[in-house]
Write a protein that holds these residues in place. Structure first.
Motif, PDB file in Angstrom:
ATOM      1  N   LYS A   1      95.113  36.973  36.299  1.00 46.15           N
ATOM      2  CA  LYS A   1      95.902  36.957  37.163  1.00 46.15           C
ATOM      3  C   LYS A   1      96.420  35.872  37.296  1.00 46.15           C
ATOM      4  O   LYS A   1      96.169  34.948  37.432  1.00 46.15           O
ATOM      5  CB  LYS A   1      95.196  38.002  38.826  1.00 46.15           C
ATOM      6  CG  LYS A   1      94.723  38.935  37.865  1.00 46.15           C
ATOM      7  CD  LYS A   1      94.216  40.200  39.014  1.00 46.15           C
ATOM      8  CE  LYS A   1      94.256  41.645  39.061  1.00 46.15           C
ATOM      9  NZ  LYS A   1      93.759  42.540  40.314  1.00 46.15           N
TER      10      LYS A   1
ATOM     11  N   SER B   1      87.964  33.737  45.843  1.00 48.27           N
ATOM     12  CA  SER B   1      87.764  35.361  44.997  1.00 48.27           C
ATOM     13  C   SER B   1      89.029  35.647  43.702  1.00 48.27           C
ATOM     14  O   SER B   1      89.060  36.697  43.948  1.00 48.27           O
ATOM     15  CB  SER B   1      87.546  36.606  45.519  1.00 48.27           C
ATOM     16  OG  SER B   1      86.943  36.034  46.841  1.00 48.27           O
TER      17      SER B   1
ATOM     18  N   GLN C   1      97.952  39.012  41.531  1.00 48.29           N
ATOM     19  CA  GLN C   1      96.321  39.063  42.736  1.00 48.29           C
ATOM     20  C   GLN C   1      96.886  38.572  44.051  1.00 48.29           C
ATOM     21  O   GLN C   1      97.128  37.344  44.241  1.00 48.29           O
ATOM     22  CB  GLN C   1      94.812  38.067  42.576  1.00 48.29           C
ATOM     23  CG  GLN C   1      94.306  38.300  43.718  1.00 48.29           C
ATOM     24  CD  GLN C   1      93.148  37.481  43.094  1.00 48.29           C
ATOM     25  OE1 GLN C   1      92.898  37.053  41.459  1.00 48.29           O
ATOM     26  NE2 GLN C   1      91.824  37.635  43.819  1.00 48.29           N
TER      27      GLN C   1
ATOM     28  N   ASN D   1      90.690  36.095  40.648  1.00 49.43           N
ATOM     29  CA  ASN D   1      90.769  36.557  39.321  1.00 49.43           C
ATOM     30  C   ASN D   1      90.715  35.571  38.088  1.00 49.43           C
ATOM     31  O   ASN D   1      92.781  36.183  38.248  1.00 49.43           O
ATOM     32  CB  ASN D   1      91.354  37.933  38.621  1.00 49.43           C
ATOM     33  CG  ASN D   1      90.427  38.488  38.215  1.00 49.43           C
ATOM     34  OD1 ASN D   1      90.888  38.048  36.976  1.00 49.43           O
ATOM     35  ND2 ASN D   1      90.666  39.680  37.845  1.00 49.43           N
TER      36      ASN D   1
END
Length: 300
Positions: free
Chosen positions: A189, A184, A276, A186
């Motif tokens: 980031k 997951s 993150q 991003n």
């Protein structure tokens, strides 16, 4: 533009006869790892009487024998250069070892200023973080190396990961593996392990307290990101390091990162890339992200 020549680098890049790199080429969204070992002699770690020597780093570096990712290594030690080339002998086509003069590294140009801060009577002593200016320079230098590696992009990778040379010191893996993209993730980031329980509350801490009490919010032993984001993050770190140094505040890389992203630091430095955070269930764990990203290879 920061050039390799500024590091006074000798590039040792050898071809090999035994090849395990077909697995590297088949890894989706391949990631280049960047690490470094700078020999600054034996130093105190934790307490004045507790000493850490080069033996620790040589033993810890054995883990890189089993990592299939492409690897870039920076070192000022001929012995360590030769050691890394030996343990990576089956992966030399995806290994680049750079021999450097540590005093040519940008972060080391601030050694005297760091030393003057550490010598202030009121400045708290943490070993080696605020007692050994050379050690402090080593921690800041990782962002000089990350910037250099991402600008060069020798192995044409989309992603880059900083991995401390001693990251797997507690348990050296004995199976071939690669380090993958975090789940997951991003793309805008930088991924890191969260090492505080309450993130919102932690961000309220001010930089003066962060540096002088050696507080950390994220583990800097492993940092992951898309190449352009890592380049920006490295420059942001350098800017933050210099700013806090101008305020007579310095410590290790983890305190600089924390101070950049705390509420007050965020208002001053206005970072355009966020962290993150990945946190272990229950008690925060420094090596959580590294263990989560390990994927055992069929070559094992």
């Amino acid at each position: 533009m920061y050039h390799v020549s500024n590091f006074e680098i000798y590039f040792f890049y050898l071809q090999k006869t035994v090849d395990k790199t077909t697995t590297w080429k088949s890894i989706p969204e391949n990631t280049t790892l960047v690490t470094a070992y700078l020999d600054i002699g034996t130093f105190s770690k934790g307490y004045p009487h507790r000493r850490r020597s080069k033996t620790f780093y040589f033993q810890s570096a054995k883990a890189f024998k089993y990592i299939l990712n492409a690897l870039i290594v920076y070192t000022n030690s001929d012995l360590f250069r030769n050691y890394m080339l030996e343990i990576r002998r089956d992966l030399l086509s995806v290994t680049k070892v750079l021999l450097i003069d540590s005093m040519s590294i940008p972060s080391f140009q601030y050694r005297k200023q760091i030393q003057e801060i550490f010598q202030l009577h009121s400045y708290p002593k943490f070993y080696p973080h605020t007692s050994n200016p050379m050690y402090s320079c080593v921690t800041h230098a990782k962002f000089d190396f990350l910037l250099n590696a991402t600008e060069e992009n020798t192995f044409k990778s989309k992603y880059f990961m900083w991995l401390d040379v001693g990251y797997f010191s507690s348990k050296v893996p004995l199976k071939m593996f690669h380090l993958s993209k975090p789940p997951s993730f991003n793309e805008t980031k930088i991924a890191a392990s969260q090492i505080v329980s309450n993130l919102t509350q932690a961000l309220e801490l001010d930089p003066n307290t962060i540096f002088k009490k050696k507080k950390s919010i994220a583990a800097a032993g492993l940092l992951f990101g898309e190449r352009s984001r890592v380049m920006y993050f490295s420059k942001l770190y350098q800017r933050g390091f210099r700013y806090f140094l101008s305020q007579n505040l310095t410590n290790s890389d983890q305190q600089v990162i924390y101070a950049i992203y705390c509420d007050k630091g965020n208002r001053i430095l206005k970072p355009k890339v966020e962290l993150q955070y990945y946190r272990a269930p229950g008690v925060p764990y420094y090596h959580f992200l590294g263990t989560k990203l390990m994927k055992i290879s069929l070559l094992s």
